[in-house]
Design a protein around this motif. Sequence first.
Motif, mmCIF file in Angstrom:
data_model
loop_
_atom_site.group_PDB
_atom_site.id
_atom_site.type_symbol
_atom_site.label_atom_id
_atom_site.label_comp_id
_atom_site.label_asym_id
_atom_site.label_seq_id
_atom_site.Cartn_x
_atom_site.Cartn_y
_atom_site.Cartn_z
ATOM 1 N N ALA A 10 -23.057 -11.366 -3.475
ATOM 2 C CA ALA A 10 -22.356 -11.948 -2.330
ATOM 3 C C ALA A 10 -23.061 -11.502 -1.056
ATOM 4 O O ALA A 10 -23.768 -10.485 -1.040
ATOM 5 N N HIS A 11 -22.848 -12.281 -0.011
ATOM 6 C CA HIS A 11 -23.406 -11.964 1.308
ATOM 7 C C HIS A 11 -22.334 -12.257 2.352
ATOM 8 O O HIS A 11 -21.588 -13.227 2.250
ATOM 9 N N PHE A 12 -22.258 -11.375 3.351
ATOM 10 C CA PHE A 12 -21.365 -11.569 4.485
ATOM 11 C C PHE A 12 -22.134 -11.223 5.744
ATOM 12 O O PHE A 12 -22.839 -10.213 5.788
ATOM 13 N N SER A 13 -22.010 -12.061 6.764
ATOM 14 C CA SER A 13 -22.691 -11.817 8.035
ATOM 15 C C SER A 13 -21.687 -11.951 9.172
ATOM 16 O O SER A 13 -20.845 -12.852 9.163
ATOM 17 N N LYS A 14 -21.788 -11.040 10.135
ATOM 18 C CA LYS A 14 -20.862 -11.042 11.268
ATOM 19 C C LYS A 14 -21.512 -10.369 12.463
ATOM 20 O O LYS A 14 -22.062 -9.286 12.348
ATOM 21 N N THR A 15 -21.455 -11.027 13.609
ATOM 22 C CA THR A 15 -21.862 -10.407 14.863
ATOM 23 C C THR A 15 -20.642 -9.710 15.447
ATOM 24 O O THR A 15 -19.593 -10.336 15.638
ATOM 25 N N VAL A 16 -20.769 -8.410 15.708
ATOM 26 C CA VAL A 16 -19.643 -7.614 16.190
ATOM 27 C C VAL A 16 -19.481 -7.841 17.690
ATOM 28 O O VAL A 16 -20.419 -7.657 18.465
ATOM 29 N N THR A 17 -18.269 -8.218 18.077
ATOM 30 C CA THR A 17 -17.988 -8.513 19.480
ATOM 31 C C THR A 17 -17.175 -7.394 20.127
ATOM 32 O O THR A 17 -16.608 -6.541 19.442
ATOM 33 N N GLU A 18 -17.100 -7.452 21.431
ATOM 34 C CA GLU A 18 -16.247 -6.530 22.192
ATOM 35 C C GLU A 18 -14.802 -6.644 21.706
ATOM 36 O O GLU A 18 -14.109 -5.644 21.523
ATOM 37 N N THR A 19 -14.340 -7.862 21.489
ATOM 38 C CA THR A 19 -12.977 -8.086 21.013
ATOM 39 C C THR A 19 -12.744 -7.410 19.672
ATOM 40 O O THR A 19 -11.698 -6.799 19.447
ATOM 41 N N ASP A 20 -13.718 -7.507 18.764
ATOM 42 C CA ASP A 20 -13.594 -6.853 17.461
ATOM 43 C C ASP A 20 -13.347 -5.353 17.630
ATOM 44 O O ASP A 20 -12.475 -4.771 16.985
ATOM 45 N N VAL A 21 -14.120 -4.727 18.490
ATOM 46 C CA VAL A 21 -14.032 -3.276 18.680
ATOM 47 C C VAL A 21 -12.700 -2.892 19.325
ATOM 48 O O VAL A 21 -12.035 -1.948 18.875
ATOM 49 N N VAL A 22 -12.293 -3.625 20.341
ATOM 50 C CA VAL A 22 -11.034 -3.313 21.027
ATOM 51 C C VAL A 22 -9.849 -3.518 20.080
ATOM 52 O O VAL A 22 -8.954 -2.667 19.992
ATOM 53 N N MET A 23 -9.849 -4.621 19.341
ATOM 54 C CA MET A 23 -8.740 -4.882 18.419
ATOM 55 C C MET A 23 -8.710 -3.857 17.283
ATOM 56 O O MET A 23 -7.641 -3.379 16.900
ATOM 57 N N PHE A 24 -9.884 -3.494 16.763
ATOM 58 C CA PHE A 24 -9.931 -2.500 15.687
ATOM 59 C C PHE A 24 -9.412 -1.156 16.191
ATOM 60 O O PHE A 24 -8.677 -0.458 15.485
ATOM 61 N N SER A 25 -9.766 -0.800 17.425
ATOM 62 C CA SER A 25 -9.255 0.441 18.021
ATOM 63 C C SER A 25 -7.737 0.427 18.071
ATOM 64 O O SER A 25 -7.080 1.417 17.731
ATOM 65 N N GLY A 26 -7.170 -0.697 18.501
ATOM 66 C CA GLY A 26 -5.728 -0.805 18.598
ATOM 67 C C GLY A 26 -5.044 -0.773 17.247
ATOM 68 O O GLY A 26 -4.005 -0.123 17.079
ATOM 69 N N ILE A 27 -5.616 -1.441 16.273
ATOM 70 C CA ILE A 27 -5.021 -1.491 14.939
ATOM 71 C C ILE A 27 -5.046 -0.109 14.289
ATOM 72 O O ILE A 27 -4.074 0.315 13.676
ATOM 73 N N THR A 28 -6.155 0.604 14.431
ATOM 74 C CA THR A 28 -6.319 1.881 13.731
ATOM 75 C C THR A 28 -5.860 3.082 14.543
ATOM 76 O O THR A 28 -5.640 4.155 13.990
ATOM 77 N N GLY A 29 -5.778 2.923 15.853
ATOM 78 C CA GLY A 29 -5.452 4.059 16.707
ATOM 79 C C GLY A 29 -6.650 4.929 17.030
ATOM 80 O O GLY A 29 -6.518 5.967 17.681
ATOM 81 N N ASP A 30 -7.848 4.499 16.604
ATOM 82 C CA ASP A 30 -9.077 5.254 16.911
ATOM 83 C C ASP A 30 -9.535 4.849 18.308
ATOM 84 O O ASP A 30 -10.224 3.852 18.486
ATOM 85 N N LEU A 31 -9.129 5.639 19.285
ATOM 86 C CA LEU A 31 -9.418 5.336 20.683
ATOM 87 C C LEU A 31 -10.524 6.218 21.248
ATOM 88 O O LEU A 31 -10.600 6.443 22.456
ATOM 89 N N ASP A 32 -11.404 6.684 20.393
ATOM 90 C CA ASP A 32 -12.516 7.534 20.817
ATOM 91 C C ASP A 32 -13.286 6.841 21.937
ATOM 92 O O ASP A 32 -13.641 5.662 21.826
ATOM 93 N N PRO A 33 -13.562 7.549 23.026
ATOM 94 C CA PRO A 33 -14.272 6.926 24.147
ATOM 95 C C PRO A 33 -15.676 6.442 23.773
ATOM 96 O O PRO A 33 -16.222 5.575 24.458
ATOM 97 N N LEU A 34 -16.244 6.953 22.707
ATOM 98 C CA LEU A 34 -17.563 6.471 22.267
ATOM 99 C C LEU A 34 -17.497 4.997 21.865
ATOM 100 O O LEU A 34 -18.496 4.293 21.923
ATOM 101 N N HIS A 35 -16.297 4.529 21.498
ATOM 102 C CA HIS A 35 -16.114 3.130 21.132
ATOM 103 C C HIS A 35 -15.640 2.274 22.303
ATOM 104 O O HIS A 35 -15.912 1.076 22.343
#
Length: 138
Positions: A10-35
């Motif tokens: 299988a193959h999966f391709s995805k360009t990571v966006t600013e929205t992806d990072v912000v939403m993932f931070s909110g979902i997981t609670g990982d608010l590290d300033p490095l992200h």
Amino acid sequence: MTNELMGLKAHFSKTVTETDVVMFSGITGDLDPLHLDEEYAKKTVYGRRLVHGALITSFMMTAASIAAQGAPQFVLPSVGLDRLRHTGPVFIGDTMNVNYVVTASDPSRSRYMADVTVKNQRGETVGIATHIFKAISL
């Protein structure tokens, strides 16, 4: 156990966006300033914000789901990821290319193993793992 699954890919391709990072931070609670904090990240060795490693791991599991669609005669429950490594940084705007290949089986434990490799758009390996799963005939 069946050898039908050997070589399943299988193959999966995805360009990571600013929205992806912000939403993932909110979902997981990982608010590290490095992200999330560009000014903070500029002062680090990376010079800019990093994508969460756990998000890249999620992409690995997306590839596993895609592979499972290629074997509709089975349910392929995951046992987990083994030897998971984040081998390079991932930045917002990078395109992740995940390749998934079933490479081995362990009949004594009714398990299969797949090699999972994540490369960025420059062909640099940024993640590796072995996915372990079972196969249940429908």
